[in-house]
Design a protein around this motif. Structure first.
Motif, mmCIF file in Angstrom:
data_model
loop_
_atom_site.group_PDB
_atom_site.id
_atom_site.type_symbol
_atom_site.label_atom_id
_atom_site.label_comp_id
_atom_site.label_asym_id
_atom_site.label_seq_id
_atom_site.Cartn_x
_atom_site.Cartn_y
_atom_site.Cartn_z
ATOM 1 N N ARG A 160 -1.501 -12.158 -5.627
ATOM 2 C CA ARG A 160 -2.623 -13.103 -5.593
ATOM 3 C C ARG A 160 -2.347 -14.326 -6.468
ATOM 4 N NH1 ARG A 160 -8.767 -11.244 -4.530
ATOM 5 N NH2 ARG A 160 -8.374 -10.202 -2.544
ATOM 6 N N GLN A 161 -1.730 -14.109 -7.606
ATOM 7 C CA GLN A 161 -1.386 -15.255 -8.452
ATOM 8 C C GLN A 161 -0.450 -16.208 -7.726
ATOM 9 O OE1 GLN A 161 -1.640 -12.937 -12.766
ATOM 10 N NE2 GLN A 161 0.323 -13.630 -11.994
ATOM 11 N N GLN A 162 0.359 -15.692 -6.833
ATOM 12 C CA GLN A 162 1.313 -16.512 -6.097
ATOM 13 C C GLN A 162 0.671 -17.149 -4.866
ATOM 14 O OE1 GLN A 162 3.960 -16.782 -7.741
ATOM 15 N NE2 GLN A 162 5.533 -17.709 -6.454
ATOM 16 N N GLY A 163 -0.614 -16.842 -4.620
ATOM 17 C CA GLY A 163 -1.314 -17.439 -3.490
ATOM 18 C C GLY A 163 -1.420 -16.555 -2.272
ATOM 19 N N TYR A 164 -0.826 -15.356 -2.317
ATOM 20 C CA TYR A 164 -0.893 -14.439 -1.183
ATOM 21 C C TYR A 164 -2.216 -13.672 -1.224
ATOM 22 C CZ TYR A 164 4.156 -15.191 -0.773
ATOM 23 O OH TYR A 164 5.395 -15.749 -0.619
ATOM 24 N N PHE A 165 -2.867 -13.568 -0.060
ATOM 25 C CA PHE A 165 -4.097 -12.783 -0.019
ATOM 26 C C PHE A 165 -3.765 -11.320 0.219
ATOM 27 C CE2 PHE A 165 -7.546 -10.682 2.267
ATOM 28 C CZ PHE A 165 -8.555 -10.819 1.316
ATOM 29 N N VAL A 166 -4.216 -10.479 -0.696
ATOM 30 C CA VAL A 166 -4.086 -9.033 -0.570
ATOM 31 C C VAL A 166 -5.503 -8.470 -0.613
ATOM 32 C CG1 VAL A 166 -3.104 -6.923 -1.539
ATOM 33 C CG2 VAL A 166 -1.895 -9.110 -1.805
ATOM 34 N N PRO A 167 -5.927 -7.695 0.385
ATOM 35 C CA PRO A 167 -7.298 -7.160 0.379
ATOM 36 C C PRO A 167 -7.511 -6.175 -0.761
ATOM 37 C CG PRO A 167 -6.016 -6.161 2.138
ATOM 38 C CD PRO A 167 -5.164 -7.254 1.580
ATOM 39 N N ASP A 168 -8.746 -6.113 -1.250
ATOM 40 C CA ASP A 168 -9.010 -5.226 -2.378
ATOM 41 C C ASP A 168 -9.109 -3.765 -1.963
ATOM 42 O OD1 ASP A 168 -11.392 -5.396 -1.034
ATOM 43 O OD2 ASP A 168 -12.636 -5.728 -2.808
ATOM 44 N N ASP A 169 -8.993 -3.475 -0.665
ATOM 45 C CA ASP A 169 -9.036 -2.072 -0.239
ATOM 46 C C ASP A 169 -7.774 -1.307 -0.635
ATOM 47 O OD1 ASP A 169 -7.149 -2.964 1.598
ATOM 48 O OD2 ASP A 169 -8.459 -2.755 3.349
ATOM 49 N N VAL A 170 -6.772 -1.993 -1.196
ATOM 50 C CA VAL A 170 -5.593 -1.276 -1.686
ATOM 51 C C VAL A 170 -5.964 -0.328 -2.816
ATOM 52 C CG1 VAL A 170 -4.010 -3.131 -1.033
ATOM 53 C CG2 VAL A 170 -4.979 -3.096 -3.341
ATOM 54 N N PHE A 171 -7.152 -0.488 -3.401
ATOM 55 C CA PHE A 171 -7.580 0.373 -4.496
ATOM 56 C C PHE A 171 -8.431 1.554 -4.013
ATOM 57 C CE2 PHE A 171 -6.929 -3.794 -6.528
ATOM 58 C CZ PHE A 171 -5.995 -3.426 -7.496
ATOM 59 N N SER A 188 0.820 -1.213 0.000
ATOM 60 C CA SER A 188 0.000 0.000 0.000
ATOM 61 C C SER A 188 0.855 1.265 0.000
ATOM 62 C CB SER A 188 -0.923 0.014 1.229
ATOM 63 O OG SER A 188 -1.766 -1.106 1.245
ATOM 64 N N ALA A 189 2.103 1.132 -0.397
ATOM 65 C CA ALA A 189 3.033 2.243 -0.228
ATOM 66 C C ALA A 189 3.001 3.263 -1.368
ATOM 67 C CB ALA A 189 4.455 1.702 -0.074
ATOM 68 N N HIS A 190 2.289 3.007 -2.455
ATOM 69 C CA HIS A 190 2.328 3.899 -3.599
ATOM 70 C C HIS A 190 0.920 4.224 -4.086
ATOM 71 C CE1 HIS A 190 6.704 3.471 -4.044
ATOM 72 N NE2 HIS A 190 6.512 2.207 -3.738
ATOM 73 N N ASP A 191 0.802 5.345 -4.785
ATOM 74 C CA ASP A 191 -0.490 5.733 -5.344
ATOM 75 C C ASP A 191 -0.496 5.649 -6.865
ATOM 76 O OD1 ASP A 191 1.157 7.832 -5.921
ATOM 77 O OD2 ASP A 191 -0.017 9.360 -4.876
ATOM 78 N N ASP A 192 0.479 4.982 -7.440
ATOM 79 C CA ASP A 192 0.498 4.749 -8.885
ATOM 80 C C ASP A 192 -0.375 3.528 -9.182
ATOM 81 O OD1 ASP A 192 1.834 5.140 -11.640
ATOM 82 O OD2 ASP A 192 2.190 3.016 -11.174
ATOM 83 N N MET A 250 -5.170 -0.837 -17.718
ATOM 84 C CA MET A 250 -4.929 -2.224 -18.129
ATOM 85 C C MET A 250 -4.543 -3.081 -16.931
ATOM 86 S SD MET A 250 -3.098 -2.245 -21.881
ATOM 87 C CE MET A 250 -1.640 -1.351 -21.365
ATOM 88 N N SER A 251 -3.712 -2.537 -16.055
ATOM 89 C CA SER A 251 -3.306 -3.293 -14.867
ATOM 90 C C SER A 251 -4.475 -3.516 -13.923
ATOM 91 C CB SER A 251 -2.172 -2.563 -14.141
ATOM 92 O OG SER A 251 -1.020 -2.493 -14.964
ATOM 93 N N LEU A 252 -5.356 -2.506 -13.801
ATOM 94 C CA LEU A 252 -6.544 -2.656 -12.960
ATOM 95 C C LEU A 252 -7.480 -3.710 -13.539
ATOM 96 C CD1 LEU A 252 -8.386 -1.807 -10.624
ATOM 97 C CD2 LEU A 252 -9.240 0.071 -12.058
ATOM 98 N N TYR A 253 -7.655 -3.694 -14.850
ATOM 99 C CA TYR A 253 -8.515 -4.692 -15.490
ATOM 100 C C TYR A 253 -7.958 -6.097 -15.279
ATOM 101 C CZ TYR A 253 -11.320 -7.046 -19.026
ATOM 102 O OH TYR A 253 -12.186 -7.896 -19.660
ATOM 103 N N GLU A 254 -6.648 -6.237 -15.421
ATOM 104 C CA GLU A 254 -6.007 -7.539 -15.189
ATOM 105 C C GLU A 254 -6.194 -7.970 -13.733
ATOM 106 O OE1 GLU A 254 -4.533 -9.578 -17.245
ATOM 107 O OE2 GLU A 254 -3.485 -8.513 -18.851
ATOM 108 N N ALA A 255 -6.025 -7.044 -12.794
ATOM 109 C CA ALA A 255 -6.162 -7.378 -11.374
ATOM 110 C C ALA A 255 -7.584 -7.799 -11.033
ATOM 111 C CB ALA A 255 -5.745 -6.184 -10.516
ATOM 112 N N SER A 256 -8.570 -7.187 -11.687
ATOM 113 C CA SER A 256 -9.964 -7.494 -11.374
ATOM 114 C C SER A 256 -10.331 -8.935 -11.683
ATOM 115 C CB SER A 256 -10.894 -6.553 -12.157
ATOM 116 O OG SER A 256 -10.905 -6.861 -13.548
ATOM 117 N N GLU A 308 1.343 0.313 -10.587
ATOM 118 C CA GLU A 308 2.170 -0.408 -9.616
ATOM 119 C C GLU A 308 1.317 -1.149 -8.589
ATOM 120 O OE1 GLU A 308 5.868 0.292 -6.467
ATOM 121 O OE2 GLU A 308 5.279 1.871 -7.870
ATOM 122 N N VAL A 309 0.291 -0.459 -8.058
ATOM 123 C CA VAL A 309 -0.560 -1.093 -7.045
ATOM 124 C C VAL A 309 -1.308 -2.284 -7.635
ATOM 125 C CG1 VAL A 309 -2.586 -0.758 -5.568
ATOM 126 C CG2 VAL A 309 -0.811 1.003 -5.670
ATOM 127 N N ALA A 310 -1.860 -2.112 -8.832
ATOM 128 C CA ALA A 310 -2.638 -3.185 -9.457
ATOM 129 C C ALA A 310 -1.755 -4.351 -9.868
ATOM 130 C CB ALA A 310 -3.393 -2.646 -10.674
#
Length: 580
Positions: free
Chosen positions: A149-160, A133-137, A182-188, A140-142
């Protein structure tokens, strides 16, 4: 497998030691009886290679036993050196720049060669958890969110949340950030049930990206269009990797080196797959079922593609060949039920499979005897190989899965013989089993042989979501098919048809939209199962995910009853070379 093929596997996986027979973990497991192999015949490629408009011929397929072993070994050594060089580059880039480290991992995964660098990727991403949660780009965040998440780590969606207005809507100013969108769409695409932020993020980014296509230059529009049509998480990396070569300009040293490594990797893996096709074709020809069951589909290459897509690691060559065999029998038995068998015959066949008594099948028609004997042989052979390698005899479990499949096929046969459609929910519950996914998944669990425990095996009996969601995705995609499979004229069901019958006045467009939404919901359930902790090993969950990713390629028919996406995938994986 010949010596240079073995060298190939060792170079790709230096930790691999020669395989040994494991100790028997459970004393009550009776060793299955190995079946005698049929006499050797001339190797050949089955007729469904005609699906490919390629100039390649069977004689051009690489045979490791005759092709310049010394030269091949030199290539393997050179490739191993390049892999080690890039391993250092990956670590150094990630240490110097957190975002660039994420970009490198993304590129490695998109090129489908991440199996070389799993340890490095996991170490880098574990460190990235602390700065999630260290950046507002947005990019990068997405990107960090998706890779974790692809690696199995749970990250809450509140980072957005930083990218939302006070009213909870995503900021309109983000419309200018095409890369971030594009990164946000991929993350979704990695959202799970109840994650409304990701649902809204997907709709928001998808809409803006679609509207941007008209004013982007050709290169940018191509990249955006590819993201919308083929998001990474729901697409086979091996299929999309060649497009990454075209759409990603080599603007830095590490990307140029990575492409060079990937190009050589593609060539070597392609040769391995070609060799596996020869093995499958030889097995299928010697089995002789194409001649005996003329009503059934004769498509060994298509069946192999399932195994190739599920088990992507090159070292799993033997497992891919073995997995193709039960997949072929799912198709054959399906054709017996849908195309050829009378209801009385199908009842007898199902009873025989449930009893699994090879000495008591005299009452079956000849074509069913032939099929059941061949199924018995294959099941015993696979069980014997699993027992030798992993110390676990899966024979009774495999028999149980085949019985469940035939029971589900018979339920469908009775429905359609009666002329009365079931309720859509009842149809889908049975369809999860009749899809064949459970049979495939159980086979590759045992063939992979990692962490096989009584608890894990018994867990499969309850059909966990990692299996049921994949099976539901396949069943619903199949039912959405716009053309009949290979012009088959037999009985077959459809969730859409059952839903329309159940909901009078509902249009076919509404029924199809509901089906599409159900597929989306099942992806969310599957995404949840892919997160840690997970009772199954990573190779198993990866294979299950790849099975779901493969579904659209297998069931996306065009107006000519063809599968253009599947055809393109086979050509790109088996015949086409890659240019830098």
């Amino acid at each position: 497998m010949a010596s240079c093929s073995r060298a190939f596997l060792i170079i790709f996986n230096p930790q691999i030691a020669p395989k040994r027979i494991s100790h028997v973990r459970h004393s009550n497991h009776i060793q299955p009886t190995p079946r005698k192999q049929p006499a050797s015949e001339k190797w050949g490629i089955a007729r469904d290679l005609s699906l490919l408009s390629s100039s390649s011929t069977p004689t051009e397929l690489i045979n490791y036993e005759t092709k310049h072993t010394k030269a091949m070994d030199d290539i393997f050594v050179q490739h191993s050196q390049k892999l080690e060089l890039f391993r250092h580059v990956l670590r150094n880039v990630a240490d110097l720049d957190a975002l660039e480290g994420l970009n490198v991992i993304d590129a490695v995964q998109r090129l489908g060669i991440d199996y070389h660098f799993q340890q490095e990727i996991d170490e880098i991403l574990r460190k990235q958890m602390n700065i999630v949660s260290a950046h507002d780009d947005l990019h990068e965040v997405a990107l960090r969110f998706r890779l974790l998440r692809q690696q199995g780590y749970f990250v809450p969606d509140d980072v957005f949340n930083n990218f939302k207005e006070s009213n909870g809507m995503f900021k309109k100013a983000l419309g200018e950030d095409i890369k971030g969108l594009m990164s946000l769409y991929e993350a979704s695409q990695l959202g799970t049930e109840g994650e409304d932020t990701l649902v809204e993020g997907g709709k928001f980014s998808g809409h803006l990206l679609k509207t941007s296509l008209s004013h982007l230059d050709h290169h940018q529009a191509r990249i955006v269009g590819n993201t919308l049509e083929n998001p990474y998480h729901k697409t086979l990396a091996s299929f999309m990797a060649r497009k990454f070569f075209v759409t990603s300009p080599g603007t830095n040293t590490w990307l140029n080196l990575l492409k060079e490594v990937a190009k050589k990797d593609f060539s070597m893996v392609r040769s391995l797959h070609q060799n596996e096709i020869v093995q499958i074709s030889k097995w299928w020809k010697e089995l002789g079922l194409a001649k005996e069951l003329k009503f059934a589909r004769d498509q060994p290459l298509k069946w192999y593609i399932w195994a190739m897509a599920c088990l992507t690691d090159p070292k799993l060559s033997e497992e891919r060949v073995e997995l193709t065999k039960p997949i072929s029998f799912i198709y054959l038995i399906d054709d017996i039920f849908d195309v050829n068998g009378t209801l009385d015959e199908l009842i007898l066949f199902t009873e025989a499979v449930n009893r699994w008594d090879i000495t008591a099948i005299d009452h079956l028609p000849d074509y069913m005897k032939i099929c059941f004997k061949a199924l018995d042989d294959i099941t015993n052979e696979i069980s014997y190989k699993v027992y030798k390698r992993h110390g676990w005899n899966p024979l009774q479990y495999l028999k149980k899965m085949w019985a469940s499949l035939c029971n589900a096929f018979l339920v469908e046969a009775k429905w359609f013989a009666s002329g009365k459609l079931p309720k859509s929910e009842e149809y889908l519950k049975n369809g999860i089993v009749s899809s064949g996914v459970i049979v495939i998944v159980v086979h590759f669990l045992f063939l992979l042989g990692q962490n096989i425990t009584k608890q894990n095996v018994e867990l499969l009996n309850d059909t966990p979501a990692i299996i049921s969601s994949t099976a539901t995705i396949l069943r619903l995609w199949d039912d959405l098919g716009s053309a009949e499979d290979e012009n088959q004229d037999g009985n077959d069901g459809s969730y859409v048809r059952c839903y329309l019958e159940e909901h009078q006045g509902c249009s076919i467009e509404e029924a199809r939209e509901k089906t599409v939404n159900m597929i989306s919901d099942e992806w969310k359930k599957l995404n949840r199962e892919l997160l840690s902790p997970n009772p199954f090993p990573a190779t198993f969950t990866s294979a299950s995910l790849n099975l779901a990713r493969m579904v659209p390629l297998m069931y996306n028919y065009d107006g000519n009853q063809c599968l253009p996406s599947l055809k393109e995938y086979m050509k790109s994986m088996l015949y086409e070379t890659v240019s830098m």
